[in-house]
Motif scaffolding. Sequence first.
Motif, short mmCIF file in Angstrom:
data_model
loop_
_atom_site.label_atom_id
_atom_site.label_comp_id
_atom_site.label_asym_id
_atom_site.label_seq_id
_atom_site.Cartn_x
_atom_site.Cartn_y
_atom_site.Cartn_z
N LEU A 206 -6.49 -10.35 -6.72
CA LEU A 206 -6.91 -9.05 -7.23
C LEU A 206 -5.80 -8.01 -7.05
O LEU A 206 -5.48 -7.26 -7.97
CB LEU A 206 -8.18 -8.58 -6.53
CG LEU A 206 -9.45 -9.42 -6.79
CD1 LEU A 206 -10.60 -8.88 -5.96
CD2 LEU A 206 -9.82 -9.42 -8.26
N LEU A 207 -5.21 -7.96 -5.85
CA LEU A 207 -4.14 -6.97 -5.61
C LEU A 207 -2.95 -7.21 -6.52
O LEU A 207 -2.37 -6.27 -7.07
CB LEU A 207 -3.70 -7.04 -4.15
CG LEU A 207 -4.60 -6.37 -3.11
CD1 LEU A 207 -4.01 -6.54 -1.71
CD2 LEU A 207 -4.82 -4.90 -3.41
N GLY A 208 -2.55 -8.47 -6.67
CA GLY A 208 -1.42 -8.78 -7.54
C GLY A 208 -1.65 -8.30 -8.97
O GLY A 208 -0.77 -7.70 -9.60
N ALA A 209 -2.88 -8.52 -9.47
CA ALA A 209 -3.21 -8.10 -10.84
C ALA A 209 -3.24 -6.58 -10.95
O ALA A 209 -2.70 -6.00 -11.91
CB ALA A 209 -4.55 -8.69 -11.25
N PHE B 251 0.83 -1.21 0.00
CA PHE B 251 0.00 0.00 0.00
C PHE B 251 0.86 1.26 0.00
O PHE B 251 0.42 2.30 -0.47
CB PHE B 251 -0.94 -0.03 1.20
CG PHE B 251 -2.35 0.39 0.87
CD1 PHE B 251 -2.98 -0.07 -0.29
CD2 PHE B 251 -3.07 1.23 1.70
CE1 PHE B 251 -4.27 0.32 -0.60
CE2 PHE B 251 -4.35 1.62 1.40
CZ PHE B 251 -4.96 1.17 0.25
N ALA B 252 2.09 1.20 0.56
CA ALA B 252 3.00 2.34 0.46
C ALA B 252 3.33 2.61 -1.01
O ALA B 252 3.36 3.78 -1.45
CB ALA B 252 4.27 2.06 1.25
N ILE B 253 3.57 1.56 -1.77
CA ILE B 253 3.84 1.72 -3.20
C ILE B 253 2.59 2.21 -3.92
O ILE B 253 2.68 3.03 -4.85
CB ILE B 253 4.34 0.39 -3.79
CG1 ILE B 253 5.71 0.05 -3.17
CG2 ILE B 253 4.46 0.48 -5.31
CD1 ILE B 253 6.22 -1.33 -3.50
N SER C 46 -14.23 -3.23 -8.41
CA SER C 46 -13.32 -3.93 -7.52
C SER C 46 -14.02 -4.39 -6.25
O SER C 46 -13.75 -5.49 -5.74
CB SER C 46 -12.14 -3.02 -7.17
OG SER C 46 -11.24 -3.67 -6.30
N GLY C 47 -14.92 -3.55 -5.73
CA GLY C 47 -15.69 -3.98 -4.56
C GLY C 47 -16.55 -5.19 -4.87
O GLY C 47 -16.65 -6.13 -4.06
N ALA D 230 -8.62 0.92 -7.06
CA ALA D 230 -9.24 -0.41 -7.05
C ALA D 230 -8.60 -1.29 -5.99
O ALA D 230 -9.18 -2.31 -5.58
CB ALA D 230 -9.10 -1.05 -8.43
N THR D 231 -7.40 -0.91 -5.53
CA THR D 231 -6.69 -1.69 -4.51
C THR D 231 -7.35 -1.60 -3.14
O THR D 231 -7.07 -2.43 -2.27
CB THR D 231 -5.24 -1.19 -4.38
OG1 THR D 231 -5.26 0.22 -4.13
CG2 THR D 231 -4.46 -1.47 -5.66
N VAL D 232 -8.21 -0.61 -2.92
CA VAL D 232 -8.74 -0.37 -1.57
C VAL D 232 -9.68 -1.48 -1.09
O VAL D 232 -9.48 -2.03 0.00
CB VAL D 232 -9.40 1.00 -1.47
CG1 VAL D 232 -10.11 1.17 -0.12
CG2 VAL D 232 -8.37 2.11 -1.66
N PRO D 233 -10.75 -1.86 -1.84
CA PRO D 233 -11.65 -2.89 -1.32
C PRO D 233 -10.95 -4.20 -0.95
O PRO D 233 -11.21 -4.73 0.15
CB PRO D 233 -12.66 -3.07 -2.47
CG PRO D 233 -12.67 -1.74 -3.16
CD PRO D 233 -11.25 -1.27 -3.11
#
Length: 431
Positions: free
Chosen positions: A299-302, A240-242, A287-288, A339-342
């Motif tokens: 999902l995060l990796g993609a 999440f820092a990145i 994404s949610g 989209a990374t948040v959910p």
Amino acid sequence: MLFLVRRLVHPAWLVAAVAFVALIGAAGFRATPSVMLHPLHEEFGWQLATISAAVSVNLLLFGLTAPFAAALMDRFGIRRVVAAALVLVSLGSGLTVFMRTSFELILLWGVLVGVGTGSMALAFVATVTGRWFVKRRGLVTGVLTAGGATGQLIFLPVLAYLIEQSSWRTASLVVAGAALTVVPLVLWLLRDHPSDLGLPAYGATEVVPPVPAGGAARRALGALRDASRTRAFWLLAGGFAICGATTNGLVGTHFIPAAHDHGMTETTAASLLALVGLFDIAGTIASGWLTDRFDSRILLGAYYALRGGSLLLLPALFGDVVRPSMVVFILFYGLDWVATVPPTVALCREYFGDRGAVVFGWVFASHQIGAAVAASAAGIVRDQLGNYDLAWYVAGLLAIGAAGLSLMLFRRRGAVAFAPAMAGAPGSVPR
């Protein structure tokens, strides 16, 4: 009228709607820095690195305030904390019209607005969805997260136009007024907990009273202490820092100046960044929806891998006019923006149980640390090299690295207790 609405729909949806509007009101100032860099540089002669330092303080406090705000919401209620935060945003934005030194810029733009917007950061979203929703939690997280993008969509072109036609001071006053206007709505309609109305959360069958919270600082720091002992926390925080570095810190702050360097007008560049916000709404809601159905690690990796590839291509897409290739980048990057948040919120709940919202506040703090570092570093790169190319390339490689961190969460998923108080709680924590 209000009673009739409650009879027709579950109050959770009304709370979510008010939270969405509050997030839009705060988002006005989140959109402001990128359109003010050059006007402030031209009027005061401050270097871009100096102005970027104020943005960095803002981004840093935006993140570091979040876990304490989440704990304060447990202690004093969502309504009071959000109303106070909106007042801070209004003061910080409005008082900038009187500033004369870069120190005042850092104090107002950085500290006041950073604390105010940080109190309505994504930890606020996690708190609302965690209290009010059992079903549709991922979807509502996506919609509320998109509230910031909606605010960006609304404010960016307006602010760019006001600065071009009038001055940056006019834009600051508009943002101050917008934040202040939302305060009465929050005080009237935002409720702290479904049990206050004698109702269960949406999708639940039992009324669960809130657990009395201790000191906000002790609760926030205790959650950090326990979470930091787990491998999952550091993988989530690192990724999440990145995420923050490649969105708010770099693209959100420096896209407009970078486009201006290539001959594009600031109004046109601001409109492109607003389109990122438009597509972000669709991307975050989608994404949610996906988070409710698929493994969040995949999902995060993609998301991170695709973001990294797009940033590596960006330097070749800039020009004095908007070409189709740039439009494709804007569409793609917008869909991926937050989209990374959910999935990140979902993983914090999975790993850290009923303290997931507070832990997510600390994960979000890492997001903003990354954003702050990127905002300052990109300003230095621009001052020293005369362009932003190196910043885009480094960000792209970092995003690909974040994809690897996310996929590493698949290892060692055996459940262990997060802390003694958490033993046996729903969502027991894998390390």
